[in-house]
Design an enzyme around this catalytic site. Structure first.
Site, PDB file in Angstrom:
ATOM      1  CE  LYS A  85      -4.417  -1.643   1.530  1.00 25.31           C
ATOM      2  NZ  LYS A  85      -5.602  -1.529   2.340  1.00 25.31           N
TER       3      LYS A  85
ATOM      4  CE  LYS B 237      -6.541  -6.865  -0.557  1.00 26.07           C
ATOM      5  NZ  LYS B 237      -7.137  -6.880   0.739  1.00 26.07           N
TER       6      LYS B 237
ATOM      7  CE  LYS C 114     -13.947  -2.335   1.542  1.00 27.08           C
ATOM      8  NZ  LYS C 114     -12.697  -2.314   2.307  1.00 27.08           N
TER       9      LYS C 114
HETATM   10  N1  AQP Z   1     -10.011 -10.050  -2.583  1.00 23.89           N
HETATM   11  C1  AQP Z   1     -10.341 -10.576  -1.434  1.00 23.89           C
HETATM   12  N2  AQP Z   1     -10.511 -11.913  -1.325  1.00 23.89           N
HETATM   13  C2  AQP Z   1     -10.872 -12.468  -0.134  1.00 23.89           C
HETATM   14  N3  AQP Z   1     -11.086 -11.742   0.980  1.00 23.89           N
HETATM   15  C3  AQP Z   1     -10.931 -10.423   0.915  1.00 23.89           C
HETATM   16  N4  AQP Z   1     -11.059  -9.445   1.815  1.00 23.89           N
HETATM   17  C4  AQP Z   1     -10.796  -8.248   1.243  1.00 23.89           C
HETATM   18  N5  AQP Z   1     -10.481  -8.423  -0.049  1.00 23.89           N
HETATM   19  C5  AQP Z   1     -10.548  -9.758  -0.285  1.00 23.89           C
HETATM   20  C6  AQP Z   1     -11.432  -9.672   3.201  1.00 23.89           C
HETATM   21  O1  AQP Z   1     -12.490  -8.776   3.524  1.00 23.89           O
HETATM   22  C7  AQP Z   1     -12.341  -8.383   4.881  1.00 23.89           C
HETATM   23  C8  AQP Z   1     -12.435  -6.896   4.965  1.00 23.89           C
HETATM   24  O2  AQP Z   1     -11.340  -6.295   4.318  1.00 23.89           O
HETATM   25  P1  AQP Z   1     -11.133  -4.745   4.418  1.00 23.89           P
HETATM   26  O3  AQP Z   1     -12.101  -4.078   3.547  1.00 23.89           O
HETATM   27  O4  AQP Z   1     -11.151  -4.323   5.813  1.00 23.89           O
HETATM   28  O5  AQP Z   1      -9.689  -4.486   3.965  1.00 23.89           O
HETATM   29  P2  AQP Z   1      -8.894  -4.974   2.772  1.00 23.89           P
HETATM   30  O6  AQP Z   1      -8.485  -6.388   2.980  1.00 23.89           O
HETATM   31  O7  AQP Z   1      -7.768  -4.016   2.607  1.00 23.89           O
HETATM   32  O8  AQP Z   1      -9.934  -4.904   1.569  1.00 23.89           O
HETATM   33  P3  AQP Z   1      -9.850  -4.049   0.279  1.00 23.89           P
HETATM   34  O9  AQP Z   1     -11.067  -4.254  -0.512  1.00 23.89           O
HETATM   35  O10 AQP Z   1      -8.548  -4.318  -0.421  1.00 23.89           O
HETATM   36  O11 AQP Z   1      -9.914  -2.579   0.820  1.00 23.89           O
HETATM   37  P4  AQP Z   1      -8.982  -1.391   0.467  1.00 23.89           P
HETATM   38  O12 AQP Z   1      -8.944  -1.334  -1.016  1.00 23.89           O
HETATM   39  O13 AQP Z   1      -9.641  -0.222   1.096  1.00 23.89           O
HETATM   40  O14 AQP Z   1      -7.653  -1.693   1.072  1.00 23.89           O
HETATM   41  C9  AQP Z   1     -11.009  -8.911   5.380  1.00 23.89           C
HETATM   42  O15 AQP Z   1     -11.263 -10.077   6.149  1.00 23.89           O
HETATM   43  C10 AQP Z   1     -10.281  -9.281   4.133  1.00 23.89           C
HETATM   44  O16 AQP Z   1      -9.423 -10.366   4.345  1.00 23.89           O
END
Ligand code: AQP
Length: 336
Positions: free
Chosen positions: A114, A200, A203
């Site tokens: 990040k 992955k 969002k």
């Molecule tokens: N691609 C994914 N596959 C499986 N699990 C996922 N999670 C997120 N992306 C995937 C799981 O969703 C939960 C919440 O995640 P989060 O939104 O708190 O943070 P993150 O993992 O950083 O998700 P994003 O979508 O990538 O958000 P941004 O872009 O804001 O950083 C967690 O249990 C995560 O494992």
């Protein structure tokens, strides 16, 4: 004394929740609330480790809690609240900042992903760097024993265990903090981007075509799956042939999960067919699964005062547990 089983997990309010959040986290959350005491948190303090426009942040908190409920979380069964409403998260995070080691944080791959290159890293917030310590505080504040997460969070959870263990050792309070166990879905631990199967689904990825949002319409789902990268060769009958085809593997994985089959069975059924066939089937199954969730999210968002009340009720319940544990923690650390 080790607590009874208690589940904690959080989701960042950083945009629309997507299929990765749904399959990697929310589905697991809802099945767990049937068997265990569960606390689910909209982690707004984590979200601000990367700048969020204030008006968007509060809107995203509502969207996240609406997605929780639309996916099946029940505020009468689980405690649902937003992190910043329980100040104990920040207080324990500070104490754990003093337990956690710089060397441990330096190994965290999510920060590296990040924060970007060495030059860009200098401009990342300190909050982003110590994010895993706040995550440890979220879990340990409730002495949670189980944490349902996607595989991407495994490393952070291991750090939470190391911090819990060091706290117990340093303050000679054996077993005070339980060592939290990850609960990672076996079949589908990581949903990848529809545009790049090595990243992955996320969002904050710029292209909306990289993900299926829980609020997407049937038409949007159709367009995104049509545009998703796959492969020009027919679907193989074995996993080995997919090793260098992460986008194709991702589509097959998602289809297997949603059709409640394992990947081997999907390959058996689809071997020799073109990816256009898989895409058609996948679109159908996604539309069936996602569009009812999308319309429920919209219905819930039309009544924000109801959502706000759920968060207030949840934070009151969470605060009672947090304060009780914090009293003991302050005492152990020697804070008057
Ligand atoms: N691609 C994914 N596959 C499986 N699990 C996922 N999670 C997120 N992306 C995937 C799981 O969703 C939960 C919440 O995640 P989060 O939104 O708190 O943070 P993150 O993992 O950083 O998700 P994003 O979508 O990538 O958000 P941004 O872009 O804001 O950083 C967690 O249990 C995560 O494992």
């Amino acid at each position: 004394m080790i607590n009874k089983k208690l589940v904690f997990s959080g989701v960042q309010p950083t945009g629309n929740l997507h299929l990765g959040n749904y399959l990697g986290a929310l589905k697991n959350f809802t099945s767990l609330q049937k068997e265990m005491e569960c606390i689910y948190c909209v982690v707004d303090l984590h979200a601000i480790t990367i700048f969020q426009k204030p008006s968007e942040l509060s809107e995203n908190v509502f969207k996240t809690v609406a997605s929780f409920l639309a996916a099946g979380l029940d505020p009468n069964k689980s405690i649902i609240f937003n992190q910043s409403a329980v100040s104990g998260h920040s207080e324990l995070a500070w104490i754990l900042n003093c337990v956690s080691r710089i060397g441990w944080l330096n190994r965290m791959t999510q920060f590296k992903d990040k924060a970007g290159s060495d030059k860009e890293k200098e401009k990342a917030s300190v909050g982003l760097y110590i994010y895993p310590n706040l995550m440890a505080a979220d879990i340990l504040l409730y002495k949670a024993t189980h944490v349902p997460v996607g595989a991407d969070q495994k490393q952070h959870l291991e750090l939470s265990r190391d911090i819990a263990q060091k706290f117990n050792n340093d303050f000679k309070c054996e077993n005070f903090f339980p060592l939290p166990e990850p609960l990672i879905s076996k079949n589908i631990s990581r949903i990848m981007s529809l545009r790049d199967g090595t990243k992955k689904m996320s969002k904050s990825e710029e292209s909306d075509y990289s993900r299926i949002n829980l609020r997407d319409s049937a038409d949007e789902i159709n367009k995104k799956i049509k545009k998703a990268k796959s492969d020009s060769e027919p679907i193989p009958d074995n996993l080995k042939s997919l090793e260098k085809k992460p986008e194709a593997l991702n589509l097959l994985n998602i289809y297997s999960e949603l059709s409640k089959n394992n990947l081997e069975k999907t390959l058996q059924d689809m071997a020799g067919k073109e990816y256009s066939f898989l895409k058609k089937k996948l679109t159908e199954i996604l539309v069936n699964e996602i569009t009812p969730v999308a319309s429920e999210i919209q219905k819930l968002l039309d009544d924000k005062s109801h959502l706000k009340q759920i968060l207030i009720n949840g934070s009151e319940k969470a605060n009672i547990i947090a304060e009780e544990n914090l009293k003991k923690i302050r005492d152990i650390v020697g804070l008057l």
